[in-house]
Design a protein around this motif. Sequence first.
Motif, PDB file in Angstrom:
ATOM      1  N   THR A 180       0.832  -1.203   0.000  1.00  0.00           N
ATOM      2  CA  THR A 180       0.000   0.000   0.000  1.00  0.00           C
ATOM      3  C   THR A 180       0.866   1.251   0.000  1.00  0.00           C
ATOM      4  OG1 THR A 180      -1.774  -1.144   1.169  1.00  0.00           O
ATOM      5  CG2 THR A 180      -1.769   1.273   1.290  1.00  0.00           C
ATOM      6  N   LEU A 181       1.901   1.258   0.828  1.00  0.00           N
ATOM      7  CA  LEU A 181       2.766   2.426   0.911  1.00  0.00           C
ATOM      8  C   LEU A 181       3.617   2.610  -0.346  1.00  0.00           C
ATOM      9  CD1 LEU A 181       3.811   2.368   4.665  1.00  0.00           C
ATOM     10  CD2 LEU A 181       2.201   3.922   3.525  1.00  0.00           C
ATOM     11  N   VAL A 182       3.961   1.530  -1.032  1.00  0.00           N
ATOM     12  CA  VAL A 182       4.673   1.666  -2.313  1.00  0.00           C
ATOM     13  C   VAL A 182       3.771   2.382  -3.315  1.00  0.00           C
ATOM     14  CG1 VAL A 182       5.614   0.426  -4.306  1.00  0.00           C
ATOM     15  CG2 VAL A 182       6.282  -0.247  -1.987  1.00  0.00           C
ATOM     16  N   SER A 183       2.501   2.057  -3.308  1.00  0.00           N
ATOM     17  CA  SER A 183       1.550   2.750  -4.177  1.00  0.00           C
ATOM     18  C   SER A 183       1.504   4.237  -3.837  1.00  0.00           C
ATOM     19  CB  SER A 183       0.163   2.113  -4.034  1.00  0.00           C
ATOM     20  OG  SER A 183      -0.754   2.736  -4.879  1.00  0.00           O
ATOM     21  N   VAL A 184       1.486   4.567  -2.550  1.00  0.00           N
ATOM     22  CA  VAL A 184       1.521   5.963  -2.111  1.00  0.00           C
ATOM     23  C   VAL A 184       2.824   6.628  -2.565  1.00  0.00           C
ATOM     24  CG1 VAL A 184       1.630   7.474  -0.067  1.00  0.00           C
ATOM     25  CG2 VAL A 184      -0.011   5.581  -0.150  1.00  0.00           C
ATOM     26  N   ALA A 185       3.937   5.907  -2.432  1.00  0.00           N
ATOM     27  CA  ALA A 185       5.241   6.445  -2.828  1.00  0.00           C
ATOM     28  C   ALA A 185       5.291   6.741  -4.326  1.00  0.00           C
ATOM     29  CB  ALA A 185       6.352   5.470  -2.440  1.00  0.00           C
TER      30      ALA A 185
END
Length: 131
Positions: free
Chosen positions: A92-97
């Motif tokens: 999820t955080l990679v998508s945000v990044a």
Amino acid sequence: MTLASRALAQLATWPDLRQAVPSCGLGQAVRSAQGEIAHFHSDRDVDLRLTDRAIRRLAKDLKHTGAIRIVPGSQWVTLRLDAASDVDLLLTLVSVALQAQQTWPDPADRAPVGCNDQRGAGFVKVDLSGM
């Protein structure tokens, strides 16, 4: 298969990412066209480049999980992969990044800053054998 290797294998299938050698020289990395996104330093520790703006926006939520370490002044956060839910959080955080890098790219004149591993800011290894 470790949690880190499972996460890396999943990220390698994303069309906007490709595997790379991390700039810090330790472990494996994934990067987008805009730059490095994540460094897998061990079977459990991953540094993720979220950008300053994304970290400020998410700081309250990120601080509430024991799986994430925020280092003041760093564009990177460190994730500890202890459970499958931590891999889900990482994805999820990679998508945000990815979105943060595309929406708010770093100024061209800003010098690149190394990941948290170079700062010695990973999770502290505690020896509980004497307890």
